[in-house]
Design a protein around this motif. Structure first.
Motif, PDB file in Angstrom:
ATOM      1  N   LYS A   1       0.828  -1.210   0.000  1.00 23.70           N
ATOM      2  CA  LYS A   1       0.000   0.000   0.000  1.00 23.70           C
ATOM      3  C   LYS A   1       0.860   1.258   0.000  1.00 23.70           C
ATOM      4  O   LYS A   1       0.505   2.274  -0.600  1.00 23.70           O
ATOM      5  N   THR A   2       1.993   1.204   0.681  1.00 25.63           N
ATOM      6  CA  THR A   2       2.875   2.378   0.782  1.00 25.63           C
ATOM      7  C   THR A   2       3.937   2.406  -0.313  1.00 25.63           C
ATOM      8  O   THR A   2       4.826   3.251  -0.288  1.00 25.63           O
ATOM      9  N   ALA A   3       3.834   1.478  -1.268  1.00 30.91           N
ATOM     10  CA  ALA A   3       4.878   1.355  -2.286  1.00 30.91           C
ATOM     11  C   ALA A   3       4.880   2.510  -3.277  1.00 30.91           C
ATOM     12  O   ALA A   3       5.924   2.891  -3.792  1.00 30.91           O
ATOM     13  N   ASN A   4       3.713   3.050  -3.614  1.00 31.42           N
ATOM     14  CA  ASN A   4       3.587   4.112  -4.620  1.00 31.42           C
ATOM     15  C   ASN A   4       4.005   3.662  -6.018  1.00 31.42           C
ATOM     16  O   ASN A   4       4.263   4.507  -6.887  1.00 31.42           O
ATOM     17  N   VAL A   5       4.137   2.357  -6.208  1.00 28.95           N
ATOM     18  CA  VAL A   5       4.353   1.794  -7.538  1.00 28.95           C
ATOM     19  C   VAL A   5       3.419   0.588  -7.667  1.00 28.95           C
ATOM     20  O   VAL A   5       2.990   0.015  -6.661  1.00 28.95           O
ATOM     21  N   PRO A   6       3.088   0.178  -8.897  1.00 27.39           N
ATOM     22  CA  PRO A   6       2.195  -0.968  -9.070  1.00 27.39           C
ATOM     23  C   PRO A   6       2.817  -2.258  -8.538  1.00 27.39           C
ATOM     24  O   PRO A   6       4.028  -2.465  -8.613  1.00 27.39           O
ATOM     25  N   VAL A   7       1.960  -3.121  -7.988  1.00 26.66           N
ATOM     26  CA  VAL A   7       2.373  -4.431  -7.477  1.00 26.66           C
ATOM     27  C   VAL A   7       1.461  -5.494  -8.097  1.00 26.66           C
ATOM     28  O   VAL A   7       0.247  -5.311  -8.152  1.00 26.66           O
ATOM     29  N   VAL A   8       2.050  -6.582  -8.571  1.00 30.83           N
ATOM     30  CA  VAL A   8       1.284  -7.718  -9.083  1.00 30.83           C
ATOM     31  C   VAL A   8       1.751  -8.974  -8.358  1.00 30.83           C
ATOM     32  O   VAL A   8       2.951  -9.218  -8.223  1.00 30.83           O
ATOM     33  N   LEU A   9       0.796  -9.754  -7.867  1.00 28.36           N
ATOM     34  CA  LEU A   9       1.098 -11.044  -7.244  1.00 28.36           C
ATOM     35  C   LEU A   9       1.213 -12.090  -8.336  1.00 28.36           C
ATOM     36  O   LEU A   9       0.355 -12.188  -9.206  1.00 28.36           O
ATOM     37  N   CYS A  10       2.266 -12.871  -8.267  1.00 29.69           N
ATOM     38  CA  CYS A  10       2.584 -13.834  -9.326  1.00 29.69           C
ATOM     39  C   CYS A  10       2.609 -15.239  -8.724  1.00 29.69           C
ATOM     40  O   CYS A  10       3.385 -15.512  -7.806  1.00 29.69           O
ATOM     41  N   ALA A  11       1.741 -16.127  -9.219  1.00 26.58           N
ATOM     42  CA  ALA A  11       1.628 -17.496  -8.699  1.00 26.58           C
ATOM     43  C   ALA A  11       1.177 -17.510  -7.242  1.00 26.58           C
ATOM     44  O   ALA A  11       1.452 -18.443  -6.507  1.00 26.58           O
ATOM     45  N   THR A  12       0.494 -16.460  -6.838  1.00 25.26           N
ATOM     46  CA  THR A  12      -0.127 -16.408  -5.519  1.00 25.26           C
ATOM     47  C   THR A  12      -1.211 -15.343  -5.553  1.00 25.26           C
ATOM     48  O   THR A  12      -1.288 -14.551  -6.496  1.00 25.26           O
ATOM     49  N   THR A  13      -2.068 -15.322  -4.536  1.00 27.27           N
ATOM     50  CA  THR A  13      -3.120 -14.317  -4.455  1.00 27.27           C
ATOM     51  C   THR A  13      -3.270 -13.886  -2.996  1.00 27.27           C
ATOM     52  O   THR A  13      -2.796 -14.575  -2.095  1.00 27.27           O
ATOM     53  N   ASP A  14      -3.938 -12.753  -2.792  1.00 30.99           N
ATOM     54  CA  ASP A  14      -4.307 -12.395  -1.430  1.00 30.99           C
ATOM     55  C   ASP A  14      -5.783 -12.719  -1.244  1.00 30.99           C
ATOM     56  O   ASP A  14      -6.571 -12.613  -2.186  1.00 30.99           O
TER      57      ASP A  14
END
Length: 335
Positions: A136-149
């Protein structure tokens, strides 16, 4: 001394702005001028300063990739898919091994963000509140790969792990097996662990088979835990006729443990798993397994991330790729 953009400009007889346009692949440069700049760069051995360029453009064209276990062939295949698409879109990747340890995963994520990466690809175990806070605090896009939340908040690319396990166990049931053991991953892992365990349990219960907790052992995804689980199963008053392992590596350990006990696969005990790593076709008998499209998971994850980084329209932020049962020689009917 370090060669600078000024040195290249002087050598080529052009302005520093022209050198900058050439280095950044700006099309508004005459071919003969571009050739002259490249020749000067080669003569002087100039290397553009990526940090300085990143500060100027606020982009580093670099993506951070967090991988659970760099020695695991499955994740190596995912990384290859990521790398190929990254190259296609002119991104570099920084690959970090996190050993599926939460504290190390969080530390690695923060380190990559300090490196000013333009985006993050995360492969790991359970996505906890601490992970979500870091993303959330990254300020850049994040993609989960071979996993999910579990809340579906973060864009992701994966297979349906529960259905993959369900299909594997249904394959055993279709061959007449009723006493089916499972070598599970940790149930705190939502994908390889809990989801595959739930798929196993759902398949046997739908077939009218009573769930027996003595037929489930938790492994650590490694070969050795497959070996040890089968040793336990063979000491039961009534041994299983089939074993479903949550990963290929544990399944191969199971096969060897069965053979070490003087039994045969699949004549005495059938074995099936999920992954379809290269090892599945190398072991004897060759392993029947549910194939995950690991290369595609990496490639699609990276393509999704490029869209997010470029602020392009994303129609589907949660991507589920298909799986399939690959029939080989480790599953047979009940004698």
């Amino acid at each position: 001394m370090t060669v600078t953009i000024y040195d290249v400009a002087r050598e080529a007889g052009v302005s520093m702005a022209t050198v900058s346009r050439v280095v950044n692949n700006n099309p508004n440069v005459k071919p003969q001028t571009r050739k002259k700049v490249y020749e000067a760069i080669e003569r002087l051995g100039y290397r553009p300063n990526a940090v300085a360029r990143g500060l100027a453009s606020k982009k580093t064209t670099t993506v951070g990739v967090v991988i659970p276990d760099i020695s695991n062939a499955i994740f190596a295949e995912v990384a290859r898919g990521i790398e190929d698409i990254a190259n296609m879109y002119h991104y570099n990747i920084i690959l970090c091994n996190a050993d599926k340890r939460k504290e190390k995963e969080i530390r690695v994520v923060n380190t990559l963000l300090e490196k000013q990466v333009d985006g993050l690809l995360f492969m790991g175990g359970a996505v906890t509140d601490e992970h979500l806070q870091a993303f959330k605090t990254a300020n850049v896009p994040v993609v989960l790969c071979a996993t999910t939340d579990e809340h579906g908040v973060i864009p992701s690319v994966d297979i349906n792990h529960e259905e993959a396990a369900y299909d594997a166990v249904r394959t055993l049931i279709a061959n007449g097996h009723r006493r089916i053991a499972m070598i599970s991953g940790t149930l705190q892992d939502p994908s390889n662990g809990y989801a595959r365990y739930h798929g196993y349990k759902r398949a046997i219960e739908e077939a009218g088979i009573t769930y027996d907790e003595s037929l489930v052992r938790t492994g650590n995804y490694r070969y050795e835990s497959g070996v040890e689980a089968v040793k336990y199963f063979l000491e039961l008053p009534e041994r299983p006729t089939a074993v479903f392992a949550a990963t290929d590596e544990m399944a191969i350990g199971a096969i060897h443990s069965i053979q070490d006990a003087g039994l045969k696969v699949p004549e005495n005990i059938s074995v099936i798993s999920v992954d379809n790593s290269r090892m599945a076709s190398m072991v004897r008998p060759q392993l029947t397994t549910v194939a995950q499209p690991m290369y595609d998971i990496g490639a699609v994850s990276m393509r999704l991330l490029t869209k997010l980084m470029k602020k392009e329209t994303v129609e589907q932020a949660k991507v589920i790729l298909p799986h399939e049962v690959i029939t080989r020689n480790s599953v047979g009917g009940v004698v």
